[in-house]
Design an enzyme around this catalytic site. Structure first.
Site, PDB file in Angstrom:
ATOM      1  N   CYS A  18      -8.130   2.375   5.281  1.00 51.75           N
ATOM      2  CA  CYS A  18      -6.818   2.717   5.828  1.00 51.75           C
ATOM      3  C   CYS A  18      -6.860   3.634   7.058  1.00 51.75           C
ATOM      4  O   CYS A  18      -6.160   3.357   8.035  1.00 51.75           O
ATOM      5  CB  CYS A  18      -5.900   3.272   4.756  1.00 51.75           C
ATOM      6  SG  CYS A  18      -6.678   4.210   3.446  1.00 51.75           S
ATOM      7  N   ARG A  22     -18.239   3.965  -2.409  1.00 47.34           N
ATOM      8  CA  ARG A  22     -17.736   5.102  -3.174  1.00 47.34           C
ATOM      9  C   ARG A  22     -18.809   5.496  -4.170  1.00 47.34           C
ATOM     10  O   ARG A  22     -19.383   4.648  -4.841  1.00 47.34           O
ATOM     11  CB  ARG A  22     -16.449   4.735  -3.928  1.00 47.34           C
ATOM     12  CG  ARG A  22     -15.332   4.377  -2.974  1.00 47.34           C
ATOM     13  CD  ARG A  22     -14.042   4.035  -3.702  1.00 47.34           C
ATOM     14  NE  ARG A  22     -13.114   3.434  -2.745  1.00 47.34           N
ATOM     15  CZ  ARG A  22     -11.920   2.960  -3.063  1.00 47.34           C
ATOM     16  NH1 ARG A  22     -11.514   3.016  -4.320  1.00 47.34           N
ATOM     17  NH2 ARG A  22     -11.139   2.435  -2.141  1.00 47.34           N
ATOM     18  N   GLN A  52     -13.214  -5.194   0.360  1.00 48.89           N
ATOM     19  CA  GLN A  52     -11.874  -5.527  -0.098  1.00 48.89           C
ATOM     20  C   GLN A  52     -11.188  -6.446   0.896  1.00 48.89           C
ATOM     21  O   GLN A  52     -11.480  -6.404   2.087  1.00 48.89           O
ATOM     22  CB  GLN A  52     -11.024  -4.262  -0.210  1.00 48.89           C
ATOM     23  CG  GLN A  52     -11.340  -3.407  -1.413  1.00 48.89           C
ATOM     24  CD  GLN A  52     -10.502  -2.146  -1.392  1.00 48.89           C
ATOM     25  OE1 GLN A  52     -10.556  -1.362  -0.452  1.00 48.89           O
ATOM     26  NE2 GLN A  52      -9.721  -1.951  -2.432  1.00 48.89           N
ATOM     27  N   ASP A  89      -8.541  -5.979   2.381  1.00 53.20           N
ATOM     28  CA  ASP A  89      -7.731  -4.769   2.480  1.00 53.20           C
ATOM     29  C   ASP A  89      -6.759  -4.870   3.639  1.00 53.20           C
ATOM     30  O   ASP A  89      -7.162  -4.973   4.795  1.00 53.20           O
ATOM     31  CB  ASP A  89      -8.691  -3.586   2.705  1.00 53.20           C
ATOM     32  CG  ASP A  89      -8.042  -2.263   2.367  1.00 53.20           C
ATOM     33  OD1 ASP A  89      -6.918  -2.274   1.847  1.00 53.20           O
ATOM     34  OD2 ASP A  89      -8.668  -1.225   2.630  1.00 53.20           O
ATOM     35  N   HIS A 102      -3.075  -3.405   5.568  1.00 47.05           N
ATOM     36  CA  HIS A 102      -2.122  -2.308   5.698  1.00 47.05           C
ATOM     37  C   HIS A 102      -0.953  -2.767   6.536  1.00 47.05           C
ATOM     38  O   HIS A 102      -1.141  -3.338   7.597  1.00 47.05           O
ATOM     39  CB  HIS A 102      -2.809  -1.081   6.288  1.00 47.05           C
ATOM     40  CG  HIS A 102      -3.834  -0.514   5.364  1.00 47.05           C
ATOM     41  ND1 HIS A 102      -5.163  -0.857   5.435  1.00 47.05           N
ATOM     42  CD2 HIS A 102      -3.719   0.316   4.308  1.00 47.05           C
ATOM     43  CE1 HIS A 102      -5.823  -0.238   4.463  1.00 47.05           C
ATOM     44  NE2 HIS A 102      -4.973   0.471   3.769  1.00 47.05           N
ATOM     45  N   LYS A 146       2.702   2.684  -6.929  1.00 48.55           N
ATOM     46  CA  LYS A 146       1.967   1.448  -6.665  1.00 48.55           C
ATOM     47  C   LYS A 146       2.200   0.414  -7.744  1.00 48.55           C
ATOM     48  O   LYS A 146       2.569   0.745  -8.875  1.00 48.55           O
ATOM     49  CB  LYS A 146       0.477   1.744  -6.543  1.00 48.55           C
ATOM     50  CG  LYS A 146      -0.118   2.439  -7.748  1.00 48.55           C
ATOM     51  CD  LYS A 146      -1.544   2.898  -7.449  1.00 48.55           C
ATOM     52  CE  LYS A 146      -2.147   3.572  -8.662  1.00 48.55           C
ATOM     53  NZ  LYS A 146      -3.479   4.079  -8.436  1.00 48.55           N
ATOM     54  N   HIS A 193      -0.357  -0.065   1.488  1.00 53.61           N
ATOM     55  CA  HIS A 193      -1.755  -0.446   1.266  1.00 53.61           C
ATOM     56  C   HIS A 193      -1.709  -1.622   0.306  1.00 53.61           C
ATOM     57  O   HIS A 193      -1.100  -1.504  -0.750  1.00 53.61           O
ATOM     58  CB  HIS A 193      -2.553   0.663   0.572  1.00 53.61           C
ATOM     59  CG  HIS A 193      -2.525   1.992   1.245  1.00 53.61           C
ATOM     60  ND1 HIS A 193      -3.671   2.613   1.680  1.00 53.61           N
ATOM     61  CD2 HIS A 193      -1.508   2.833   1.535  1.00 53.61           C
ATOM     62  CE1 HIS A 193      -3.360   3.794   2.198  1.00 53.61           C
ATOM     63  NE2 HIS A 193      -2.053   3.950   2.129  1.00 53.61           N
TER      64      HIS A 193
END
Length: 634
Positions: free
Chosen positions: A333, A362, A380, A382, A384, A464, A510
């Site tokens: 992000c 991570r 991911q 991923d 945004h 979320k 997200h």
RNA sequence: GCCGGUUUAGCUCAGGGGCAGAGCAACCGCCUUGUAAGCGGUAGGUCGUCCGUUCGAUUCGGACAGCCGGCACCA
């Protein structure tokens, strides 16, 4: 003078209050023997429960759905009873029913061994054979606390002490053993015949890692032997589709000691990955996303501004060079905000959607690692979305619909939906939270799905939606997510020029559909047990020759398939055809085509499907038409 | 991270204080094969790593690591 109305509508009158057991007896001796409990005016009670006034009563036997829960609950008590007989110094705590079974947590001076489990199970059988009546007693709370303190059961005493003072406590006794419990329970230990202790594991007292660790014993229990056998069989089958096992067998990926929590993708596994990635890339493209790519490491200073340094440092990897410290990105992000920030943005550009297949790392705790399902390095899908508060709802609705389509395309229809709402520690106005939580829930309502609320489970910056799938043995893994973020764009100075020519901070959504590619592939592998649909299969077709004479013909067929874009190979080894078929069947290839002299002369191929069906000889054109149709069906 | 278990050939696994084992796979031959295992042979190992006990350790003890099952965690 209670009148008892039974489920068939008939009414039985009794001259004085009666127990459930007596009611069952009045209906029939068989029912009395089979009675495990009853529903009285909708409430589940023991057979010893006395009905004082008019009521609707339904006797519960092992045929009723409630029976399993009763049996499992009572089995947990039986387990605790057995442990106390064998190890009197052990202290009891709690023993709830869980999916497919139960567990009970004990405190004991030494860990229970697998051998202990066997003797505990024996003892349980023995107590079951004693057929001890299970009796309910009621005690004022303080008396109950004193009672368990006297027994030296400090955990039990602590549990009871946390119950409101005025409440009476129910206790259940069987033989010389007694436990605090809300109940209800089966009438006697003899009703418990089908159970098995499964494993022993550690578990924190009251689920808090700051507390001492207890010994948790897991068991399964059923009304009928056949049900338990079927359950054990199911577990065995599930083990066969474990993605870690199939990953090795099908040569998809491996993991090794030098890289804990990180996958090495082998050629076939990488083909599978690419099918998913290319599909998701198309999803980006067709749904208004711009694919972007941010850097892998960023100066630590940036992560201080985003709050990661304060809130997420423990989970990050760091590196340094020439007196500069960097963090390996755990999320994409911030990079997307930095891209957004290049140039003056207008409200006309919103919603602006970025998507990335970014590799994130991570530093997950070692104990959390689990094959591909929980890793330290992952990619991911991923995305945004930068938008205004007013646009949140529409974006969420569209996203949920999109996610469902994607899951369907991959063969998943069972999705678990949760909305995680505002936590105690949070930023942003209540009005903004109201709007965001409402938008998330409404998007799910509009999608027509059932969802549960996880109160307080939202991120500190926003609520979320969590979209989860189940793995081969029913473990639930979160894949998709949609999070509303009111803070990070502001922290990194993102803004756009609004209609009134003022500068405003955009909201950031997200979102991910498959979530971690690694986890999603793990779930895919287990979902299909390695037998992937044609469009995903790493190898779609193998061409097999019967003897050397057809080697050239077989190679030609393979090349023609390759030229048409199919993932084909030829197995020209000097082996018996049945041997080759066995090998490729074990590799779960969708199609095997056999060419011998007959096919070579006729210019055809003999097609065998993965299910073992022989489709007979056909022209290559007919075969590829079939492949094309099947691949398109997705 | 915590509790327990576990680690032997590429894979699946047996063994056990004194020369390291099987099946499959691999490799080499023979067989030229018609829809889920043809036959014979060869090779393959610092028994996770380190430290200890012992005349001697793959085996016993300890530490560490990986993995497995839970718990906690999952921004």
């Amino acid at each position: 003078m209670p009148d008892i109305r039974l489920p068939d509508g008939s009414v039985k009158s009794f001259p004085q209050p009666v127990s459930v057991a007596q009611i069952a007896q009045s209906i029939g001796a068989g029912l009395a023997r089979a009675a495990l409990a009853a529903r009285v005016n909708g409430k589940l009670v023991d057979t010893g429960h006395r009905v004082e006034s008019d009521a609707e009563v339904q006797i519960i036997t092992e045929r009723d759905p409630e029976a399993l829960e009763l049996i499992r609950h009572s089995s947990a008590h039986l387990l605790a009873h057995a442990v106390k007989e064998l190890y009197p110094e052990a202290q009891v705590t709690i023993g709830p029913v869980i999916e497919n079974g139960f567990y009970y947590d004990f405190s004991y001076k030494r860990p229970f061994t697998p051998e202990d489990l066997a003797s505990i199970e024996q003892k349980m059988l023995e107590i079951s054979k004693r057929d001890l009546p299970v009796e309910r007693k009621v005690m004022p709370r303080d008396e109950a606390v004193a009672f368990f303190r006297n027994l030296g059961e400090k955990y039990k005493a602590e549990i009871i002490a946390s119950i409101p003072e005025k409440e009476a406590i129910s206790l259940y006794g069987q033989g010389n053993w007694i436990d605090l419990c809300r109940g209800p329970h089966v009438p006697s230990t003899g009703k418990l015949k089908v159970f098995k202790l499964m494993r022993v594991a550690g578990a924190y007292w009251r689920g808090d890692s700051k507390n001492e660790m207890l010994q948790r014993i897991y068991g399964t229990a059923w009304a009928k032997k056949e049900d338990q056998d079927a359950y054990l069989k199911m577990l065995e089958e599930a083990e066969k589709r474990d993605h870690r096992r199939l990953g090795t067998q099908l040569d998809l990926f491996h993991m090794q000691e030098e890289a804990p929590g990180l996958a090495f993708w082998h050629p076939k596994g990488w083909v599978l990955w690419q099918q998913v990635e290319q599909y998701m890339r198309r999803v980006y493209r067709e749904n208004g996303y711009h694919e972007v790519r941010g850097p892998q490491i960023l100066d630590v200073g940036l992560w201080k501004r985003t709050g990661h340094w304060d809130n997420f440092r423990e989970s990050m990897f760091f590196t340094s060079s020439e007196n500069r410290d960097y963090a390996v990105k755990p999320m994409n992000c911030p990079g997307h905000i930095l891209i957004f920030n290049k140039g003056v943005r207008s409200y006309r550009e919103l919603p602006l959607r970025y998507g990335e297949f970014g590799s994130c790392h991570r530093n997950e705790p070692s104990g959390a690692l689990h094959g591909l399902m929980r890793v330290r390095g992952f990619v991911q899908d991923d995305g945004h979305i930068f938008c205004t508060e007013e646009q949140i709802l529409a974006e969420c609705v569209a996203f949920t619909a999109l996610l469902q389509k994607v899951y369907r395309d991959f063969g998943f229809t069972e999705v678990i939906y949760k909305v995680a709402t505002r936590p105690a520690k949070r930023i942003g106005s209540d009005a903004a939270w109201d709007k965001a939580e409402f938008a998330l829930q409404q998007s799910l309502q509009q999608s027509g799905v059932a969802f549960s609320i996880s109160p307080g489970e939202g991120a500190f910056y926003g609520p979320k939606i969590e979209y989860s799938l189940k793995d081969g043995i029913g473990r639930v893994w979160q894949c998709g997510t949609m999070q509303v973020d009111f803070s990070m764009p502001g922290l990194l100075g993102a803004e756009y020029v609004a209609e009134d020519n003022t500068r405003r901070t955009p909201v950031m959504l997200h979102r991910a559909i498959v979530g971690s590619m690694e986890r999603f592939l793990g779930i895919l592998i287990e979902h299909y047990a390695g037998a992937f649909p044609l469009w995903l299969a790493p190898q779609q077709v193998v061409v097999l020759n019967i003897t050397e004479r057809q080697a050239e013909y077989a190679a030609g067929i393979k090349n023609r398939l390759l030229n048409q874009g199919f993932r084909a190979s030829a197995d020209l080894r000097n082996e018996k055809i049945s041997y080759k078929i066995r090998e490729h069947s074990l590799q779960k290839l969708p199609y095997q085509v056999v060419v011998g002299d007959k096919e070579m002369q006729a210019g055809t191929v003999a097609v065998r499907t993965r299910s073992g069906e022989d489709l007979g000889a056909m022209s290559l054109e007919a075969f590829t038409a079939r492949l094309q149709a099947e691949a398109k069906a997705q």
